[in-house]
Design an enzyme around this catalytic site. Structure first.
Site, mmCIF file in Angstrom:
data_model
loop_
_atom_site.group_PDB
_atom_site.id
_atom_site.type_symbol
_atom_site.label_atom_id
_atom_site.label_comp_id
_atom_site.label_asym_id
_atom_site.label_seq_id
_atom_site.Cartn_x
_atom_site.Cartn_y
_atom_site.Cartn_z
ATOM 1 N N ARG A 84 -8.731 18.023 -5.201
ATOM 2 C CA ARG A 84 -7.296 17.631 -5.465
ATOM 3 C C ARG A 84 -7.162 17.209 -7.018
ATOM 4 O O ARG A 84 -7.599 16.316 -7.420
ATOM 5 C CB ARG A 84 -6.712 16.601 -4.804
ATOM 6 N N HIS A 129 2.158 14.122 -11.010
ATOM 7 C CA HIS A 129 1.594 12.643 -10.840
ATOM 8 C C HIS A 129 1.869 11.736 -12.020
ATOM 9 O O HIS A 129 0.784 11.460 -12.323
ATOM 10 C CB HIS A 129 0.008 12.907 -10.602
ATOM 11 N N GLU A 174 3.237 9.875 -4.424
ATOM 12 C CA GLU A 174 3.501 8.461 -4.251
ATOM 13 C C GLU A 174 4.987 8.140 -4.998
ATOM 14 O O GLU A 174 5.339 7.455 -5.790
ATOM 15 C CB GLU A 174 2.528 7.552 -5.002
ATOM 16 N N ASN A 316 -1.666 8.718 1.157
ATOM 17 C CA ASN A 316 -2.224 7.942 0.448
ATOM 18 C C ASN A 316 -2.409 6.692 0.836
ATOM 19 O O ASN A 316 -1.372 5.880 0.822
ATOM 20 C CB ASN A 316 -1.819 7.964 -1.032
ATOM 21 N N TYR A 318 -4.564 2.734 1.482
ATOM 22 C CA TYR A 318 -5.715 2.063 0.650
ATOM 23 C C TYR A 318 -5.851 0.673 1.416
ATOM 24 O O TYR A 318 -7.087 0.201 1.741
ATOM 25 C CB TYR A 318 -5.351 1.632 -0.881
ATOM 26 N N GLU A 387 -5.501 10.436 -0.428
ATOM 27 C CA GLU A 387 -5.980 9.457 -1.307
ATOM 28 C C GLU A 387 -6.633 8.287 -0.594
ATOM 29 O O GLU A 387 -5.854 7.918 0.498
ATOM 30 C CB GLU A 387 -5.285 8.858 -2.546
HETATM 31 O O1 GBE Z 1 2.127 -4.921 -3.177
HETATM 32 S S1 GBE Z 1 0.843 -5.237 -2.215
HETATM 33 O O2 GBE Z 1 -0.183 -5.722 -2.827
HETATM 34 O O3 GBE Z 1 1.689 -6.142 -1.359
HETATM 35 C C1 GBE Z 1 0.860 -3.863 -1.398
HETATM 36 C C2 GBE Z 1 1.117 -2.604 -2.185
HETATM 37 C C3 GBE Z 1 -0.208 -2.139 -2.787
HETATM 38 N N1 GBE Z 1 -0.072 -1.030 -3.695
HETATM 39 C C4 GBE Z 1 -0.476 0.105 -2.937
HETATM 40 C C5 GBE Z 1 -0.403 1.388 -3.667
HETATM 41 N N2 GBE Z 1 -1.014 1.399 -5.001
HETATM 42 C C6 GBE Z 1 -1.078 2.415 -5.692
HETATM 43 C C7 GBE Z 1 -1.980 3.635 -5.358
HETATM 44 O O4 GBE Z 1 -1.931 4.388 -6.458
HETATM 45 C C8 GBE Z 1 -2.687 5.423 -5.934
HETATM 46 O O5 GBE Z 1 -3.853 5.129 -6.224
HETATM 47 C C9 GBE Z 1 -4.684 5.103 -7.143
HETATM 48 C C10 GBE Z 1 -5.511 3.622 -7.374
HETATM 49 O O6 GBE Z 1 -4.436 2.568 -7.508
HETATM 50 C C11 GBE Z 1 -4.152 5.558 -8.479
HETATM 51 O O7 GBE Z 1 -5.179 5.539 -9.345
HETATM 52 C C12 GBE Z 1 -3.487 6.752 -8.152
HETATM 53 O O8 GBE Z 1 -3.175 7.375 -9.448
HETATM 54 C C13 GBE Z 1 -2.417 6.673 -7.328
HETATM 55 O O9 GBE Z 1 -1.799 8.120 -6.559
HETATM 56 C C14 GBE Z 1 -0.369 0.184 -5.524
HETATM 57 C C15 GBE Z 1 -0.538 -1.065 -5.175
#
Ligand code: GBE
Length: 490
Positions: A84, A129, A174, A316, A318, A387
């Protein structure tokens, strides 16, 4: 289910696909080479003083623009079923508009796609993106309803040029990060920082842009190119911090504000924004003296146009947050603001393993809950995990990343065994890359990249060796060991 590490070897379903992901601005480099036009991330990282934590830029990044051929060789050794990656809009349309097509930009992606197919690796291509052409931002970007037409024009060029070879498309990566972090705060480009107003305008335009390109593909390309097209939504799990009704409601609102905002309009039977989002914002807007809700209305035509506009849901995901609602909220958030509209507090549990990225903790049961909730709420749509990954400060013996991947894949299998229709899994990321405002400090790669080496040397981490075995065996064996010496050997 219980996501213990002691489970026996678990097989993935027949036909389940494994991939890895990157994104143009984060890995390509060559920011102004061969006719590429500037994007909002070129603009942001070139401002002084730098807003990026380590003062870095994506000018060179992992230099995949020059190293793509040997990179495909690495993917082949890994055994990836698919790769991807995203297309830089301003690399192929330097002005943002389709009147000027940069052939060298087209050639780069055509070479990469051809090399992938030659090595039996499916390209999965993200159209957008986050790297909007600078010219379109000057015209208002995602706050301008005309973005729908601009995005369609761009997509038409991409489908014409690459659609005979690419069978998996993702329109937008996203939408919540784009709108909430880029338009509602300063956490992403273009840092409009107009929370409570701009992110909702952005949300409507993003949904309409996505739907426009879905229908473009569905009506003009699918019959001859036979591909699948969807959207990737960022899905954090929000768990009530306690069993009070307030905390359950806060967690539910947080889920609807975070990902229901984009999944409900497309995948639910009724479509439209979720009720809690509409009600919360409408009531707050009225209290605050706005003539009408700060959340734009979707007309009945727009609701129908957006509903069902996806062949699959890209997730996506995490991490997880504990969520609560109590008197401490008083005065916590600006008024008006997205967070005040949501009126929830999110915290991490100190017992959860912590990544290099401050927002990232390992909570596999939260991943299981997201997948299960999506199955229930949206009638078990086809899902691709587009992701999932872990960040460290560096080093090749990444035992924490290995454990993260194993426990999250185990949670995925729990959901699959209970009926979730999950087609494949994508590790974020194949390479260490430019992690937005954190620059190169947060490393997500299963391959380490040496950013001090002009050749940007790639080295497989322990997680790459483990992922390779998961792909080869199509199974999860928690006891499969990789000797540190194997990883450290030159
Ligand atoms: O605010 S809290 O902490 O209460 C919970 C929300 C947390 N968010 C989840 C998604 N993340 C973006 C993920 O972003 C994605 O993941 C990768 C790693 O970041 C990036 O490099 C990619 O480009 C992107 O697609 C930003 C933080």
């Amino acid at each position: 289910g219980v996501h213990s590490l002691q489970k026996p070897v678990r097989k993935f379903p027949e036909g389940f696909k494994f991939g890895a992901a990157t994104a143009a601005y984060q890995v390509e480099g060559a920011w102004n080479e061969d006719g590429k036009g500037p994007s909002i991330w070129d603009d942001l990282t070139h401002t002084h003083p730098s807003p990026i934590s380590d003062g870095s830029t994506g000018d060179v990044a992992a230099d995949t623009y020059h190293l793509w051929k040997s990179d495909v060789e690495l993917m082949k050794q890994l055994g990836l079923d698919f790769y991807r990656f995203s297309i830089s809009w301003s690399r192929i349309l330097p002005t943002g508009f389709a009147d000027q097509i940069n052939q060298k930009g087209i050639d780069y992606y055509d070479n990469l796609i051809t090399e992938l197919l030659k090595n039996k690796i499916e390209p999965m291509v993200t159209l957008y993106h986050w790297d909007l052409p600078s010219s379109l931002q000057k015209l208002g970007g995602l706050a301008n309803p005309l973005i729908v037409e601009w995005f369609e024009q761009y997509a038409r060029v991409v489908f014409d040029k690459f659609g005979d070879k690419v069978k998996y498309w993702i329109t937008i990566n996203e939408p919540k990060q784009i709108c909430y972090e880029g338009y509602g705060s300063t956490a992403k480009a273009p840092q409009l920082n107009m929370t409570g107003i701009a992110e909702y305008i952005c949300a409507k335009n993003v949904l309409l842009s996505h739907a426009k390109v879905y229908h473009l593909y569905d009506e003009n390309y699918r019959y001859k190119q036979n591909g699948q097209i969807g959207i990737s939504v960022s899905c954090t799990w929000y768990e009530p911090a306690s069993d009070t009704i307030e905390d359950h409601q806060a967690a539910e609102d947080a889920r609807q504000f975070d990902w229901g905002q984009y999944i409900h309009p497309i995948f639910s039977k009724t479509g439209d924004f979720p009720l809690s989002l509409k009600n919360n914002v409408r009531l707050r807007s009225k209290e605050q003296g706005f003539l009408r809700s700060r959340l734009p209305v979707l007309s009945s035509e727009e609701i129908v146009y957006i509903r069902g506009s996806s062949d699959f849901l890209g997730i996506n995901s995490y991490t997880t947050k504990l969520t609560y609602r109590d008197a401490s909220l008083e005065g916590m958030y600006p008024v008006p603001s997205y967070m005040d509209d949501m009126s929830a507090v999110m915290v991490k549990d100190a017992s959860w393993p912590q990544a290099q990225s401050s927002w990232l903790q390992s909570v596999p049961w939260g991943f299981y809950k997201i997948l299960t909730q999506v199955r229930y709420l949206y009638d078990n749509p086809a899902v691709w995990i587009t992701e999932n990954g872990w960040s460290t400060s560096g080093g090749l013996i990444d035992n924490d990343r290995v454990k993260y991947y194993r426990t999250y894949l185990s949670a995925l299998l729990d959901a699959v065994e209970e009926g979730s229709n999950i087609k494949g899994y994508t590790a974020w990321s194949l390479f260490d890359n430019f992690e937005w405002m954190s620059g190169y400090a947060d490393k997500f790669g299963i391959f380490e990249v040496d950013f001090k080496d002009p050749k940007r040397k790639r080295t497989p981490r322990k997680s790459a060796h483990v992922y390779k075995e998961i792909i080869r065996s199509r199974s999860l064996d928690m006891n499969y060991e990789v000797d540190d010496k194997t990883v450290l050997a030159p």
